[in-house]
Design an enzyme around this catalytic site. Structure first.
Site, PDB file in Angstrom:
ATOM      1  N   GLY A  96     -24.091 -26.237  18.810  1.00 33.65           N
ATOM      2  CA  GLY A  96     -25.007 -25.805  20.061  1.00 33.65           C
ATOM      3  C   GLY A  96     -26.413 -25.757  19.035  1.00 33.65           C
ATOM      4  O   GLY A  96     -27.207 -25.215  19.595  1.00 33.65           O
ATOM      5  N   TYR A 102     -15.475 -14.613  29.869  1.00 35.40           N
ATOM      6  CA  TYR A 102     -16.679 -14.516  28.850  1.00 35.40           C
ATOM      7  C   TYR A 102     -16.517 -13.357  27.748  1.00 35.40           C
ATOM      8  O   TYR A 102     -16.357 -13.637  26.695  1.00 35.40           O
ATOM      9  CB  TYR A 102     -17.971 -14.759  29.389  1.00 35.40           C
ATOM     10  CG  TYR A 102     -19.320 -14.801  28.609  1.00 35.40           C
ATOM     11  CD1 TYR A 102     -19.402 -16.039  27.892  1.00 35.40           C
ATOM     12  CD2 TYR A 102     -19.858 -13.437  28.219  1.00 35.40           C
ATOM     13  CE1 TYR A 102     -20.532 -15.969  27.085  1.00 35.40           C
ATOM     14  CE2 TYR A 102     -20.748 -13.559  27.139  1.00 35.40           C
ATOM     15  CZ  TYR A 102     -21.196 -14.815  26.930  1.00 35.40           C
ATOM     16  OH  TYR A 102     -22.201 -14.986  25.770  1.00 35.40           O
ATOM     17  N   LEU A 122     -17.863 -30.753  22.473  1.00 30.56           N
ATOM     18  CA  LEU A 122     -16.858 -29.845  21.834  1.00 30.56           C
ATOM     19  C   LEU A 122     -15.587 -29.337  22.653  1.00 30.56           C
ATOM     20  O   LEU A 122     -14.769 -28.715  22.365  1.00 30.56           O
ATOM     21  CB  LEU A 122     -17.798 -28.620  21.023  1.00 30.56           C
ATOM     22  CG  LEU A 122     -18.521 -29.040  20.064  1.00 30.56           C
ATOM     23  CD1 LEU A 122     -19.605 -27.987  20.022  1.00 30.56           C
ATOM     24  CD2 LEU A 122     -17.935 -29.291  18.849  1.00 30.56           C
TER      25      LEU A 122
HETATM   26  N1  LIG Z   1     -28.629 -15.724  25.490  1.00 32.79           N
HETATM   27  C1  LIG Z   1     -27.900 -14.640  25.307  1.00 32.79           C
HETATM   28  O1  LIG Z   1     -28.199 -13.723  26.392  1.00 32.79           O
HETATM   29  C2  LIG Z   1     -26.745 -14.544  24.801  1.00 32.79           C
HETATM   30  C3  LIG Z   1     -26.308 -13.224  24.586  1.00 32.79           C
HETATM   31  C4  LIG Z   1     -24.984 -13.070  23.648  1.00 32.79           C
HETATM   32  C5  LIG Z   1     -24.621 -14.149  23.031  1.00 32.79           C
HETATM   33  N2  LIG Z   1     -24.956 -15.378  23.169  1.00 32.79           N
HETATM   34  C6  LIG Z   1     -24.207 -16.493  22.851  1.00 32.79           C
HETATM   35  O2  LIG Z   1     -25.042 -17.274  22.023  1.00 32.79           O
HETATM   36  C7  LIG Z   1     -24.430 -18.747  21.884  1.00 32.79           C
HETATM   37  C8  LIG Z   1     -25.721 -19.576  22.209  1.00 32.79           C
HETATM   38  O3  LIG Z   1     -26.150 -19.426  23.269  1.00 32.79           O
HETATM   39  P1  LIG Z   1     -27.647 -19.652  23.510  1.00 32.79           P
HETATM   40  O4  LIG Z   1     -28.044 -18.295  24.283  1.00 32.79           O
HETATM   41  O5  LIG Z   1     -28.256 -20.082  22.660  1.00 32.79           O
HETATM   42  O6  LIG Z   1     -27.501 -20.807  24.829  1.00 32.79           O
HETATM   43  P2  LIG Z   1     -28.044 -22.261  25.047  1.00 32.79           P
HETATM   44  O7  LIG Z   1     -27.501 -22.625  26.497  1.00 32.79           O
HETATM   45  O8  LIG Z   1     -29.567 -22.136  24.991  1.00 32.79           O
HETATM   46  O9  LIG Z   1     -27.312 -22.784  23.751  1.00 32.79           O
HETATM   47  C9  LIG Z   1     -25.870 -23.344  24.002  1.00 32.79           C
HETATM   48  C10 LIG Z   1     -25.707 -24.456  23.394  1.00 32.79           C
HETATM   49  O10 LIG Z   1     -24.248 -24.840  23.274  1.00 32.79           O
HETATM   50  C11 LIG Z   1     -24.123 -26.131  23.480  1.00 32.79           C
HETATM   51  N3  LIG Z   1     -22.691 -26.358  24.277  1.00 32.79           N
HETATM   52  C12 LIG Z   1     -22.298 -25.800  25.622  1.00 32.79           C
HETATM   53  N4  LIG Z   1     -21.105 -26.375  25.644  1.00 32.79           N
HETATM   54  C13 LIG Z   1     -20.888 -27.259  24.776  1.00 32.79           C
HETATM   55  C14 LIG Z   1     -19.924 -28.344  24.459  1.00 32.79           C
HETATM   56  N5  LIG Z   1     -18.973 -28.446  25.295  1.00 32.79           N
HETATM   57  N6  LIG Z   1     -19.885 -29.012  23.580  1.00 32.79           N
HETATM   58  C15 LIG Z   1     -20.903 -29.257  22.823  1.00 32.79           C
HETATM   59  N7  LIG Z   1     -22.227 -28.236  22.910  1.00 32.79           N
HETATM   60  C16 LIG Z   1     -21.890 -27.495  24.014  1.00 32.79           C
HETATM   61  C17 LIG Z   1     -25.101 -26.324  24.805  1.00 32.79           C
HETATM   62  O11 LIG Z   1     -25.562 -27.852  25.088  1.00 32.79           O
HETATM   63  C18 LIG Z   1     -26.370 -25.897  24.055  1.00 32.79           C
HETATM   64  O12 LIG Z   1     -27.142 -26.353  23.440  1.00 32.79           O
HETATM   65  C19 LIG Z   1     -23.425 -18.626  22.830  1.00 32.79           C
HETATM   66  O13 LIG Z   1     -22.159 -18.593  22.091  1.00 32.79           O
HETATM   67  C20 LIG Z   1     -23.622 -17.392  23.589  1.00 32.79           C
HETATM   68  O14 LIG Z   1     -22.629 -16.934  24.217  1.00 32.79           O
HETATM   69  C21 LIG Z   1     -26.123 -15.590  24.080  1.00 32.79           C
END
Ligand SMILES: NC(=O)c1ccc[n+]([C@@H]2O[C@H](COP(=O)([O-])OP(=O)(O)OC[C@H]3O[C@@H](n4cnc5c(N)ncnc54)[C@H](O)[C@@H]3O)[C@@H](O)[C@H]2O)c1
Length: 253
Positions: A12, A157, A52
């Site tokens: 990510g 989720y 992924l």
């Molecule tokens: N943003 C929030 O409010 C929040 C809160 C709690 C947890 N999270 C968790 O944090 C983590 C990061 O999320 P974020 O908020 O930075 O979001 P984001 O969308 O900015 O980043 C997620 C990244 O994962 C990559 N990704 C998704 N599916 C993929 C795949 N099939 N193959 C390869 N790469 C893939 C995307 O391209 C992206 O770059 C996640 O696991 C999310 O569940 C986010």
């Protein structure tokens, strides 16, 4: 002469929290290999495009990684607006597959850090139900075991994040002999491109209320230092624990 740091794999790394972690590690002199659907990443990251959600693509990416690694940050994830099968694949099967494949390559005192979520606390699944899913052998069996719960995207989720907490403890147990730690961090709502998806699935009012409790939403830069620390040798005696990064949101409720 001190040895140069081993590379850390960050999934990510193209966006949000993963990009912030990758940038911080690189700034601190740690080489980073980014795995993401998108082949973009902060400057200095060895960005490798990989879907992924495809196990064969993960295996090919693993085959091209170095034999020795400093750690793994499993950050990639998709929100509850995606189809449940993809949510399980990316949020649970990816950390499981990568963790199993890379633990033997991670140096002693290195770590796996899985990014879960405070959403794990919302899941109605029991520990036994989560354990049954993690006990399922093979991706298809895991997917079927989660599907049997008949959850919508949002609940899927939450389930995957609760399962990730339990998976992390299993990874910590499995890593003990080799001195490889496993930890999870649970961000609260964080300003990244998927925040809008969470407003859709959880309700914009609820998200705004959460921001009001702690003054604002989190930012990727709020999460990255903790993740970088947990990956580091300085955290060598910190293991098998989940740490919330939510500004106190759950703690003060
Ligand atoms: N943003 C929030 O409010 C929040 C809160 C709690 C947890 N999270 C968790 O944090 C983590 C990061 O999320 P974020 O908020 O930075 O979001 P984001 O969308 O900015 O980043 C997620 C990244 O994962 C990559 N990704 C998704 N599916 C993929 C795949 N099939 N193959 C390869 N790469 C893939 C995307 O391209 C992206 O770059 C996640 O696991 C999310 O569940 C986010």
């Amino acid at each position: 002469m001190s040895e140069s740091p081993l590379p850390v794999v960050v999934t990510g790394a193209a966006s949000g929290i993963g990009a912030a972690v990758a940038a911080l590690l690189v700034a601190g002199g740690t080489p980073v290999i980014g795995l993401d659907r998108h082949a973009s990443a902060p400057d200095g990251v060895d960005a490798r495009a990989c879907d992924l959600s495809d196990p064969a693509a993960i295996d090919a990416a693993v085959a091209a990684l170095p034999d020795r690694l400093g750690g793994l940050a499993s950050v990639a994830g998709v929100p509850g607006t995606h189809p449940p099968e993809r949510i399980v694949a990316v949020n649970l099967l990816v950390p499981r597959r990568l963790g199993a494949a890379l633990t033997p390559r991670i140096a002693r005192e290195g770590a796996i850090v899985n990014v879960a979520s405070v959403a794990a606390q919302r899941s109605a699944a029991t520990d036994a139900e989560v354990a049954a899913v993690l006990d399922a052998s093979g991706d298809a069996a895991v997917l079927a075991a989660v599907a049997a719960h008949g959850l919508d995207g949002s609940a899927t989720y939450d389930f995957t994040k609760k399962a990730l907490l339990a998976l992390t403890l299993r990874q910590a147990r499995d890593g003990l002999a080799a001195g490889v730690r496993a930890l999870s961090v649970s961000p609260g709502p964080t300003e990244t491109p998927i925040l809008g998806d969470f407003e859709q699935t959880m309700g914009a009012d609820r998200m705004a209320a959460a921001a009001q409790v702690v003054g604002r939403h989190g930012r990727p830069e709020d999460n990255a230092p903790l993740i970088a620390f947990l990956l580091s040798r300085e955290a060598r005696w910190v293991n098998a624990v989940d740490i919330r990064v939510d500004g106190g949101l759950l703690g003060v409720r």
